[in-house]
Design an enzyme around this catalytic site. Structure first.
Site, PDB file in Angstrom:
ATOM      1  N   LYS A  92       0.954  -6.453 -10.627  1.00  0.00           N
ATOM      2  CA  LYS A  92       1.910  -6.083  -9.771  1.00  0.00           C
ATOM      3  C   LYS A  92       3.086  -6.905  -9.401  1.00  0.00           C
ATOM      4  O   LYS A  92       4.063  -6.399  -9.153  1.00  0.00           O
ATOM      5  CB  LYS A  92       1.158  -5.486  -8.404  1.00  0.00           C
ATOM      6  CG  LYS A  92       0.212  -4.291  -8.736  1.00  0.00           C
ATOM      7  CD  LYS A  92       1.116  -3.000  -9.047  1.00  0.00           C
ATOM      8  CE  LYS A  92      -0.165  -1.881  -9.106  1.00  0.00           C
ATOM      9  NZ  LYS A  92       0.625  -0.583  -9.296  1.00  0.00           N
ATOM     10  N   GLU A 114       4.480   1.648  -0.765  1.00  0.00           N
ATOM     11  CA  GLU A 114       3.389   2.210  -0.527  1.00  0.00           C
ATOM     12  C   GLU A 114       2.125   1.485  -1.396  1.00  0.00           C
ATOM     13  O   GLU A 114       2.549   0.729  -2.407  1.00  0.00           O
ATOM     14  CB  GLU A 114       3.316   3.588  -1.317  1.00  0.00           C
ATOM     15  CG  GLU A 114       2.962   3.642  -2.610  1.00  0.00           C
ATOM     16  CD  GLU A 114       3.958   3.002  -3.723  1.00  0.00           C
ATOM     17  OE1 GLU A 114       3.760   2.480  -4.876  1.00  0.00           O
ATOM     18  OE2 GLU A 114       5.151   2.918  -3.143  1.00  0.00           O
ATOM     19  N   SER A 380      -5.957  -5.666 -15.724  1.00  0.00           N
ATOM     20  CA  SER A 380      -4.680  -5.480 -14.885  1.00  0.00           C
ATOM     21  C   SER A 380      -4.945  -6.182 -13.628  1.00  0.00           C
ATOM     22  O   SER A 380      -3.912  -6.701 -12.891  1.00  0.00           O
ATOM     23  CB  SER A 380      -4.586  -4.241 -14.504  1.00  0.00           C
ATOM     24  OG  SER A 380      -5.776  -3.720 -13.902  1.00  0.00           O
TER      25      SER A 380
END
Length: 399
Positions: A92, A114, A380
């Site tokens: 991210k 969010e 991830s």
């Protein structure tokens, strides 16, 4: 079958994508689109972005040969793209850095986001602290309970975490509230969308900020192995880490690409927008596959992973599904837990619950592979945030 050639153009992947938003938000989208067009190929912007990826986030991330996991299956060689080793513990940070740098150039002083699993919230709070920006993070009340560690991390970084109690109090509802906040504060606020979803230009931007994953895999594969992989595997909620892995390999149709959704508990309680009963419709500003009733009401998604329980999907993934460019499947909660445990015990790597879905998919994929083939799995994120939740699932209370 949908004619995927229709409507292809700006902001579209075949029929998917677009800008389905209230008039109030169109000005902000136009402003954002103009800024992205101006800067995304600007040498100075790209140099700064790459500098922060390298010096702050810790790129390039390793392409790691999982020798014991490979031995466990006795088939193709398995490599892990170690996004879990990046600063904040997940992929991210790539997108958050890119969008924060864009927000700075647009003169914005606040960011809003969010988050589901909390990793995008942590990444956004991190870059807000780095660039001295006010930060508001909307998170479903249900997810704040599942991800207490990440909630504290966001607050520690200076962000205001806003629990959302509407609907099922998960990611969809947090996204809706974040959009409302943004629409009311457009002048000085930038909305950092964390996945490859939402109205144009967000799916395109997020893909472009995450495509470094696949670009590195290509380069590292050639350097380490002298060849490209045969299979790419990534979990998929909204679809940012998977689109980041797949994008650079779309020019290689012979490489098989698998996006793994949250299969949840059963056919009625899951997050299978592409591999289940999802149909095209409009959610959060874009036309894409989503879980919905016959009369078009959104069906709430469910997954043991807070980052996968989103009822929609990125529009580019919808296009890939219809064209057959990628394959979308699922694993259940129980299978994901088994994947979480397997990687921990074989490689000493505790994966995020989201990533555990990709690891668990190896049970389906590996029997179809040969020993001379290569599988790359996008790891991830790391699993620190999920340990207490998994312990509870397994009957242990460690809190």
């Amino acid at each position: 079958m949908i004619n995927v050639a229709e409507k292809t153009g700006k902001g579209r992947f075949g029929v998917y994508g677009g800008q389905y938003v209230p008039e109030l938000a169109m000005h902000a989208l136009i402003e954002l689109e103009e800024a992205y067009e101006k800067f995304h190929n600007d040498p100075e912007f790209l140099a700064e972005f790459k500098k922060y990826l390298r010096e702050y986030a810790g790129r390039p991330s390793n392409l790691y040969f999982a020798e014991k996991l490979t031995r466990h299956y006795g088939r193709a060689k398995i490599f892990l793209k170690r996004e879990d080793l990046l600063h904040t513990g997940a992929h991210k940070i790539n997108n958050a850095l890119g969008q924060a740098l864009l927000a700075k150039r647009m003169g914005k002083s606040k960011v809003v986001a969010e988050t589901g699993a909390g990793q995008h919230g942590v990444a956004t709070a991190t870059v807000a602290a780095l660039f001295d920006m006010e930060c508001h993070i909307f998170m479903g009340k249900e997810d704040t309970e599942r991800q207490k560690l990440n909630v504290f991390r966001m607050k520690l970084l200076g962000a205001e975490v806003v629990p959302v109690t509407s609907g099922t109090a998960t990611l969809k509802d947090a996204t809706s509230e974040a959009i409302r906040f943004w629409a009311s504060n457009i002048t000085d606020t930038y909305y950092v969308i964390g996945s490859a979803v939402g109205p144009h230009p967000y799916p395109l931007m997020v893909r472009d900020f995450q495509k470094v994953i696949g670009e590195e895999v290509r380069q590292q594969s050639m350097e380490k192995l002298g060849r490209l992989p045969n299979y790419l595997v990534a979990c998929i909620g909204g679809g940012s880490n998977s689109i980041g892995l797949f994008h650079d390999f779309m020019k290689n149709p012979e490489i098989k690409k698998f996006g793994v959704e949250g299969g949840g508990i059963d056919d009625s309680k899951n997050a299978r927008s592409l591999s289940g009963t999802g149909r095209p419709g409009i959610l959060h500003g874009a036309y894409s596959y989503l879980l919905q009733t016959p009369d078009g009401q959104v069906i709430e998604a469910y997954s043991i992973s807070a980052g996968l329980d989103y009822p929609g999907i990125g529009p580019e993934h919808s296009y890939f599904k219809d064209t057959g460019a990628a394959t979308y499947d699922f694993v259940t909660d129980a299978e994901a837990i088994a994947g979480f445990q397997l990687l921990s015990k074989t490689e000493g790597i505790i994966p995020a619950m989201e990533s555990s879905h990709a690891i668990a998919y190896l049970e389906k994929l590996m029997p179809k592979t040969r020993e001379d083939e290569i599988v790359v799995v996008c790891l991830s994120g790391r699993g620190d945030k999920d340990v207490a939740h998994v312990a509870k699932y397994l009957g242990e209370n460690i809190e």
